[in-house]
Design a protein around this motif. Structure first.
Motif, PDB file in Angstrom:
ATOM      1  N   THR A   1       0.430  -3.306 -13.419  1.00  0.00           N
ATOM      2  CA  THR A   1       1.405  -4.250 -13.118  1.00  0.00           C
ATOM      3  C   THR A   1       0.932  -5.402 -12.456  1.00  0.00           C
ATOM      4  OG1 THR A   1       2.747  -2.205 -12.437  1.00  0.00           O
ATOM      5  CG2 THR A   1       3.234  -4.238 -11.129  1.00  0.00           C
ATOM      6  N   ASP A   2       1.553  -6.551 -12.806  1.00  0.00           N
ATOM      7  CA  ASP A   2       1.047  -7.969 -12.463  1.00  0.00           C
ATOM      8  C   ASP A   2       2.186  -8.633 -11.906  1.00  0.00           C
ATOM      9  OD1 ASP A   2       2.893  -8.438 -14.747  1.00  0.00           O
ATOM     10  OD2 ASP A   2       1.522  -9.495 -15.969  1.00  0.00           O
ATOM     11  N   GLY A   3       3.124  -7.935 -11.332  1.00  0.00           N
ATOM     12  CA  GLY A   3       4.192  -8.668 -10.501  1.00  0.00           C
ATOM     13  C   GLY A   3       3.682  -8.776  -9.231  1.00  0.00           C
ATOM     14  N   PRO A   4       4.595  -9.511  -8.312  1.00  0.00           N
ATOM     15  CA  PRO A   4       4.110  -9.993  -6.859  1.00  0.00           C
ATOM     16  C   PRO A   4       3.706  -9.129  -6.261  1.00  0.00           C
ATOM     17  CG  PRO A   4       6.534 -10.549  -7.455  1.00  0.00           C
ATOM     18  CD  PRO A   4       5.868 -10.145  -8.483  1.00  0.00           C
ATOM     19  N   GLU A   5       4.431  -7.698  -6.324  1.00  0.00           N
ATOM     20  CA  GLU A   5       4.209  -6.742  -5.289  1.00  0.00           C
ATOM     21  C   GLU A   5       2.747  -6.210  -5.531  1.00  0.00           C
ATOM     22  OE1 GLU A   5       6.026  -5.201  -2.943  1.00  0.00           O
ATOM     23  OE2 GLU A   5       7.372  -7.249  -2.977  1.00  0.00           O
ATOM     24  N   ALA A   6       2.310  -6.258  -6.699  1.00  0.00           N
ATOM     25  CA  ALA A   6       0.881  -5.678  -7.045  1.00  0.00           C
ATOM     26  C   ALA A   6      -0.183  -6.279  -6.161  1.00  0.00           C
ATOM     27  CB  ALA A   6       0.535  -6.042  -8.339  1.00  0.00           C
ATOM     28  N   GLU A   7      -0.147  -7.609  -5.759  1.00  0.00           N
ATOM     29  CA  GLU A   7      -0.933  -8.253  -4.811  1.00  0.00           C
ATOM     30  C   GLU A   7      -0.607  -8.655  -3.389  1.00  0.00           C
ATOM     31  OE1 GLU A   7      -4.484  -9.026  -5.516  1.00  0.00           O
ATOM     32  OE2 GLU A   7      -3.996  -7.471  -7.098  1.00  0.00           O
ATOM     33  N   THR A   8       0.642  -8.181  -2.995  1.00  0.00           N
ATOM     34  CA  THR A   8       1.175  -8.519  -1.701  1.00  0.00           C
ATOM     35  C   THR A   8       0.058  -7.748  -0.671  1.00  0.00           C
ATOM     36  OG1 THR A   8       3.325  -8.480  -2.367  1.00  0.00           O
ATOM     37  CG2 THR A   8       2.826  -8.142  -0.222  1.00  0.00           C
ATOM     38  N   PRO A   9      -0.434  -8.517  -0.040  1.00  0.00           N
ATOM     39  CA  PRO A   9      -1.450  -7.865   1.157  1.00  0.00           C
ATOM     40  C   PRO A   9      -0.810  -6.982   1.958  1.00  0.00           C
ATOM     41  CG  PRO A   9      -1.582 -10.367   0.850  1.00  0.00           C
ATOM     42  CD  PRO A   9      -0.713  -9.998   0.168  1.00  0.00           C
ATOM     43  N   ARG A  10      -1.056  -5.856   2.113  1.00  0.00           N
ATOM     44  CA  ARG A  10      -0.190  -4.769   2.947  1.00  0.00           C
ATOM     45  C   ARG A  10      -1.638  -3.619   3.295  1.00  0.00           C
ATOM     46  NH1 ARG A  10       4.033  -3.330   1.746  1.00  0.00           N
ATOM     47  NH2 ARG A  10       4.530  -5.121   0.119  1.00  0.00           N
ATOM     48  N   GLY A  11      -1.310  -2.973   4.474  1.00  0.00           N
ATOM     49  CA  GLY A  11      -2.134  -2.019   4.908  1.00  0.00           C
ATOM     50  C   GLY A  11      -3.071  -2.195   6.032  1.00  0.00           C
ATOM     51  N   LEU A  12      -3.641  -1.231   6.643  1.00  0.00           N
ATOM     52  CA  LEU A  12      -4.409  -1.257   7.743  1.00  0.00           C
ATOM     53  C   LEU A  12      -5.860  -1.653   7.312  1.00  0.00           C
ATOM     54  CD1 LEU A  12      -4.825  -0.878  10.755  1.00  0.00           C
ATOM     55  CD2 LEU A  12      -5.369   1.567   9.964  1.00  0.00           C
ATOM     56  N   LEU A  13      -6.441  -2.630   8.152  1.00  0.00           N
ATOM     57  CA  LEU A  13      -7.791  -2.961   7.960  1.00  0.00           C
ATOM     58  C   LEU A  13      -8.386  -2.610   9.311  1.00  0.00           C
ATOM     59  CD1 LEU A  13      -7.263  -6.458   6.317  1.00  0.00           C
ATOM     60  CD2 LEU A  13      -8.189  -4.288   5.080  1.00  0.00           C
ATOM     61  N   ARG A  14      -9.625  -1.993   9.171  1.00  0.00           N
ATOM     62  CA  ARG A  14     -10.359  -1.771  10.533  1.00  0.00           C
ATOM     63  C   ARG A  14     -11.591  -2.891  10.588  1.00  0.00           C
ATOM     64  NH1 ARG A  14     -10.887   2.501  13.421  1.00  0.00           N
ATOM     65  NH2 ARG A  14     -13.032   2.704  12.966  1.00  0.00           N
TER      66      ARG A  14
END
Length: 299
Positions: free
Chosen positions: A82-95
């Motif tokens: 998938t190369d749509g915008p959702e594929a590369e949307t920064p999301r999630g938890l970073l420690r």
């Protein structure tokens, strides 16, 4: 853990003949390669490799796992991405791990700005003066201020950390103000345990000529903020990050010393496990911090 990446790691170990060679080929830390291998063996319920001091070889279970991993990677490679915008949307938890002085003086504001820009992300700041183990403690990014980084680590330079020499007016009134770097040898210098404990380095602001002086004192610590507080109370002379000392210098609680000699500049690095398959959130955080440090760290 990601089974596709684990399969890729295992295949690379088998093809290259060692964990170290696999780590180099995958641009991944050896600790991360070891972790993926351990997880593969846990999933398989069997030892996959025979290890000796000179070489590794596949067990019978490893031979079977290798065939399955290659099949898995072939199927994964055939899948549409998938190369749509959702594929590369920064999301999630970073420690993110860092020292206390950096967390309080810089990263609190930096992470606030980052989270406003990328609202689908979250950050867990692990504030600790020690060097953390990224794999064991599940750290995505460790931010380290250092004179020299271990070349075996995977890291990106984030910026520079200029230092300043300073002391409280009360200390200078009692012990005098040094007029040259050589005079620091007879002063009570508050030293940082991790680097530069006995040798402080300078550069002449006009000529660029380097110099160094052996220093000592009755107080050292592995925490920069402890030494800053002690300097403010008149305990001695400290070499501190500019971003930490600047507010106290501006308020008159500390005095900048030897302005004609630039105190040692350290480097700021972001250390992580692998450049491959880096989550979008981690990639944009590192880019964000490069810009932030360039803009917000005083010189």
């Amino acid at each position: 853990m990601d089974r596709i990446t684990a399969a890729e790691v295992f295949v690379t170990i088998a093809e290259r003949g060692s964990l170290t060679a696999a780590a180099d080929g995958l641009d991944m830390s050896r600790a991360m390669v070891t972790r993926y291998l351990a997880q593969m063996e846990a999933w398989s319920g069997a030892r996959l490799l025979h290890r000796s001091t000179r070489r590794i070889s596949l067990t019978s279970a490893g031979e079977a796992a290798l065939a399955r991993c290659r099949q898995m990677l072939e199927i994964a490679g055939q899948m549409a991405v998938t190369d749509g915008p959702e594929a590369e949307t920064p999301r999630g938890l970073l420690r993110v791990a860092c020292a206390q002085v950096l967390a309080q003086q810089v990263l609190g504001a930096a992470m606030t700005a980052f989270l406003k820009r990328y609202p689908a992300t979250a950050v867990d700041l692990v504030v600790d003066g020690r060097t953390v183990n990224l794999v064991e403690e599940r750290i995505d990014l460790a931010i380290r201020i250092t004179e020299q980084l271990d070349p075996s680590l995977i890291a990106r330079p984030l910026g520079i950390c200029p230092s300043v020499l300073c002391a409280a007016p009360s200390y200078l009134a009692a012990h005098g103000t040094p007029r040259d770097v050589t005079e620091l040898a007879v002063h009570n210098c508050l030293t940082y345990s991790y680097f530069g404990k006995s040798l402080w380095k300078f550069k002449d602001a006009a000529s660029g000529e380097p110099s160094a002086v052996a220093v000592g004192g009755n107080l050292s610590a592995n925490d920069s903020m402890t030494l800053l507080a002690a300097a403010r109370e008149g305990a001695g002379i400290a070499m501190q990050p500019v971003f930490a000392a600047a507010p106290l210098i501006a308020s008159g609680q500390l005095v900048r010393l030897l302005p004609g000699h630039e105190a040692q500049t350290l480097d700021i690095y972001g250390v992580y496990n692998s450049r491959r398959q880096m989550p979008a959130a981690l990639r944009v955080l590192i880019d964000f911090l490069v810009d932030w440090f360039a803009t917000h760290l005083a010189t």
